[in-house]
Design an enzyme around this catalytic site. Structure first.
Site, PDB file in Angstrom:
ATOM      1  N   ARG A 165     -23.833 -30.060  30.682  1.00 34.90           N
ATOM      2  CA  ARG A 165     -23.028 -31.202  29.969  1.00 34.90           C
ATOM      3  C   ARG A 165     -21.574 -29.916  29.721  1.00 34.90           C
ATOM      4  NH1 ARG A 165     -27.584 -32.538  29.699  1.00 34.90           N
ATOM      5  NH2 ARG A 165     -28.794 -33.930  27.678  1.00 34.90           N
ATOM      6  N   SER A 239     -28.022 -35.632  20.883  1.00 34.11           N
ATOM      7  CA  SER A 239     -28.170 -34.435  20.762  1.00 34.11           C
ATOM      8  C   SER A 239     -26.737 -34.033  20.041  1.00 34.11           C
ATOM      9  CB  SER A 239     -28.135 -33.577  22.207  1.00 34.11           C
ATOM     10  OG  SER A 239     -29.528 -34.193  22.438  1.00 34.11           O
ATOM     11  N   GLU A 335     -22.425 -30.265  20.860  1.00 37.57           N
ATOM     12  CA  GLU A 335     -22.398 -30.778  22.577  1.00 37.57           C
ATOM     13  C   GLU A 335     -21.176 -32.086  21.936  1.00 37.57           C
ATOM     14  OE1 GLU A 335     -25.483 -32.442  24.393  1.00 37.57           O
ATOM     15  OE2 GLU A 335     -24.317 -34.354  23.863  1.00 37.57           O
TER      16      GLU A 335
HETATM   17  N1  EPU Z   1     -38.845 -30.707  20.438  1.00 38.91           N
HETATM   18  C1  EPU Z   1     -39.218 -30.349  18.982  1.00 38.91           C
HETATM   19  N2  EPU Z   1     -39.489 -30.809  17.557  1.00 38.91           N
HETATM   20  C2  EPU Z   1     -38.080 -31.321  17.352  1.00 38.91           C
HETATM   21  C3  EPU Z   1     -37.538 -32.054  19.200  1.00 38.91           C
HETATM   22  C4  EPU Z   1     -37.666 -31.138  20.119  1.00 38.91           C
HETATM   23  O1  EPU Z   1     -41.365 -29.588  19.188  1.00 38.91           O
HETATM   24  O2  EPU Z   1     -37.837 -32.076  16.512  1.00 38.91           O
HETATM   25  C5  EPU Z   1     -39.469 -30.593  21.786  1.00 38.91           C
HETATM   26  C6  EPU Z   1     -40.366 -30.975  22.442  1.00 38.91           C
HETATM   27  O3  EPU Z   1     -41.515 -31.200  21.803  1.00 38.91           O
HETATM   28  C7  EPU Z   1     -39.761 -30.760  23.302  1.00 38.91           C
HETATM   29  C8  EPU Z   1     -38.639 -29.638  23.459  1.00 38.91           C
HETATM   30  O4  EPU Z   1     -38.428 -29.640  22.327  1.00 38.91           O
HETATM   31  O5  EPU Z   1     -40.907 -29.572  24.015  1.00 38.91           O
HETATM   32  C9  EPU Z   1     -37.526 -30.756  24.194  1.00 38.91           C
HETATM   33  O6  EPU Z   1     -37.091 -31.697  23.834  1.00 38.91           O
HETATM   34  P1  EPU Z   1     -37.179 -33.029  24.301  1.00 38.91           P
HETATM   35  O7  EPU Z   1     -37.776 -33.066  25.192  1.00 38.91           O
HETATM   36  O8  EPU Z   1     -36.842 -34.263  23.150  1.00 38.91           O
HETATM   37  O9  EPU Z   1     -35.581 -32.427  24.518  1.00 38.91           O
HETATM   38  P2  EPU Z   1     -33.582 -32.154  24.199  1.00 38.91           P
HETATM   39  O10 EPU Z   1     -34.213 -30.880  24.873  1.00 38.91           O
HETATM   40  O11 EPU Z   1     -33.846 -32.039  22.527  1.00 38.91           O
HETATM   41  C10 EPU Z   1     -32.469 -32.668  25.920  1.00 38.91           C
HETATM   42  C11 EPU Z   1     -30.697 -33.569  26.010  1.00 38.91           C
HETATM   43  C12 EPU Z   1     -30.886 -34.841  25.588  1.00 38.91           C
HETATM   44  C13 EPU Z   1     -32.182 -35.329  26.176  1.00 38.91           C
HETATM   45  C14 EPU Z   1     -33.137 -34.899  26.363  1.00 38.91           C
HETATM   46  C15 EPU Z   1     -35.034 -35.143  27.171  1.00 38.91           C
HETATM   47  C16 EPU Z   1     -29.877 -31.810  25.198  1.00 38.91           C
HETATM   48  C17 EPU Z   1     -28.770 -31.315  24.401  1.00 38.91           C
HETATM   49  N3  EPU Z   1     -30.194 -33.226  25.528  1.00 38.91           N
HETATM   50  O12 EPU Z   1     -32.799 -33.377  24.532  1.00 38.91           O
HETATM   51  O13 EPU Z   1     -30.163 -35.656  25.303  1.00 38.91           O
HETATM   52  O14 EPU Z   1     -32.069 -37.019  26.080  1.00 38.91           O
HETATM   53  O15 EPU Z   1     -33.643 -33.384  26.391  1.00 38.91           O
HETATM   54  O16 EPU Z   1     -34.051 -35.222  28.422  1.00 38.91           O
HETATM   55  O17 EPU Z   1     -29.399 -31.101  26.410  1.00 38.91           O
HETATM   56  C18 EPU Z   1     -28.219 -36.498  24.252  1.00 38.91           C
HETATM   57  O18 EPU Z   1     -27.360 -34.698  25.039  1.00 38.91           O
HETATM   58  O19 EPU Z   1     -26.892 -36.062  23.359  1.00 38.91           O
HETATM   59  C19 EPU Z   1     -28.914 -36.180  24.907  1.00 38.91           C
HETATM   60  C20 EPU Z   1     -30.322 -37.055  24.084  1.00 38.91           C
END
Ligand code: EPU
Length: 341
Positions: A165, A239, A335
């Site tokens: 990012r 995020s 972010e």
């Molecule tokens: N999780 C939970 N509870 C929650 C949220 C997440 O248990 O409330 C768990 C999910 O089940 C999963 C892990 O945490 O095992 C990661 O969650 P997720 O796959 O939703 O991805 P993230 O790491 O929270 C990142 C990006 C997103 C992108 C997703 C999918 C960042 C800061 N965020 O989120 O990007 O859509 O991966 O690839 O890197 C953004 O940057 O605005 C954004 C939405």
């Protein structure tokens, strides 16, 4: 050039916060952008360049200088030559419109980043990513305008200093440069990348073993709609924080306390941990609310704003960061970018 005065920034940011910009211009051509910069220079005003406004928290006091919204549009597809097709998009083009047009032409590389809000220029600056793909994986070059000299220079991908990012364009030196357009090298062949858990689950449930590009786009859209709020109807910037990247030792100490804690290798000796998981399973803050601001019901990393001020959002974000610090000792980084001044 049409300069508006006292334009409310909450109309131009998806978190729907922000007081008035003293001056506001929409740059739909490079010429208008140059005129706007000259206008600000003559008056010694600070300039903030806004894309789709989907990753910013604009302050309640507004902005005392000039806000320029990039509105240049257009996508050009080079003739197919060799294994990679060069696709050039203007900075103000909608990111998802670009992704849709590449998928329609059967070009692989951007499909996992379907439906991410915002514009092409900001996508490069923030090295956006989702479901195992990032801008840096396919970016060939970006052309940028030097605010001080008006010079345009092409930056090869290797010069953009991409990281999680982040990029050269987010550094103090890089902020002098405004991204005008970007070129992506996309492939008409090969298999899509669907290793990410959510995509695997989606295709397994449907018995699809070799999804087409269009099916991957449809899957990403379905998963995002299920987990993330719709920026066109809900105040949000996706995020709000970055996922912390910690040392393997730190990760192992945390995982000893929370054995289910997921972690992904992020370079030698480094592990990226999902802050959404921590906020949800350790802090119990998924769907939490404080007045008009809260975390999304299905994704704790996402802050939603139902008419609250920037100060309320900031206060809530501090509360989340404080809870994470108290429970895990981890420092979190926004972010979302602040617009103040
Ligand atoms: N999780 C939970 N509870 C929650 C949220 C997440 O248990 O409330 C768990 C999910 O089940 C999963 C892990 O945490 O095992 C990661 O969650 P997720 O796959 O939703 O991805 P993230 O790491 O929270 C990142 C990006 C997103 C992108 C997703 C999918 C960042 C800061 N965020 O989120 O990007 O859509 O991966 O690839 O890197 C953004 O940057 O605005 C954004 C939405």
């Amino acid at each position: 050039m049409n300069i508006r005065e006292h334009e409310p920034l909450r109309l131009h940011t998806t978190l729907r916060t922000g007081g008035p910009a003293r001056f506001f211009a929409e740059a739909d051509t490079e010429e208008v952008l140059r005129e706007a910069l000259a206008f600000a220079r003559e008056r010694a005003l600070p300039v903030f360049v806004l894309g789709g406004g989907s990753n910013v928290l604009a302050g309640d006091e507004g902005f005392r200088g000039l806000v320029v919204r990039m509105a240049t549009r257009g996508v050009r597809f080079a003739d197919v030559a060799g294994p990679v097709v060069e696709v050039v998009a203007e900075a103000g083009e909608s990111w998802d419109a670009l992704v849709a047009s590449t998928v329609e032409r059967g070009l692989r590389g951007l499909e996992n980043m379907s439906l991410i809000p915002g514009q092409v220029g900001a996508a490069v600056v923030g090295n956006i990513g989702a479901y195992g793909a990032e801008v840096q994986d396919t970016l060939l070059w970006a052309e940028a305008l030097d605010r001080r000299t008006g010079q345009v220079r092409r930056w090869a991908a290797a010069e953009c200093a991409f990281g999680y990012r982040t990029s050269f364009f987010k550094t103090p030196a890089g902020r002098q440069w405004l991204v005008l357009r970007a070129a992506f090298g996309l492939r008409p062949d090969g298999a899509p990348h669907v290793a990410y858990r959510d995509l695997q689950d989606y295709f397994a449930a449907r018995g699809v073993s070799a999804p087409s590009l269009a099916e991957v786009r449809a899957a990403v859209i379905a998963v995002r709609r299920r987990k993330l709020p719709d920026v066109t109807t809900v105040g949000t910037a996706g995020s709000f924080f970055k996922n912390p990247v910690i040392s393997r030792g730190q990760y192992e100490a945390l995982a000893a306390r929370y054995p289910e804690l997921p972690g992904h290798d992020e370079g030698p000796g480094k592990v990226k941990v999902p802050l959404g998981w921590i906020l949800d399973h350790i802090c119990g803050l998924k769907g939490a609310r404080c007045g008009r601001v809260g975390t999304h019901a299905t994704q704790a990393l996402v802050i939603v704003n139902d008419g609250g001020t920037a100060a309320e959002v900031e206060q809530f974000a501090r509360k989340l960061a404080g809870a994470v610090k108290a429970q895990t000792g981890l420092d979190v980084e926004w972010e979302v970018e602040r617009v103040t001044g």
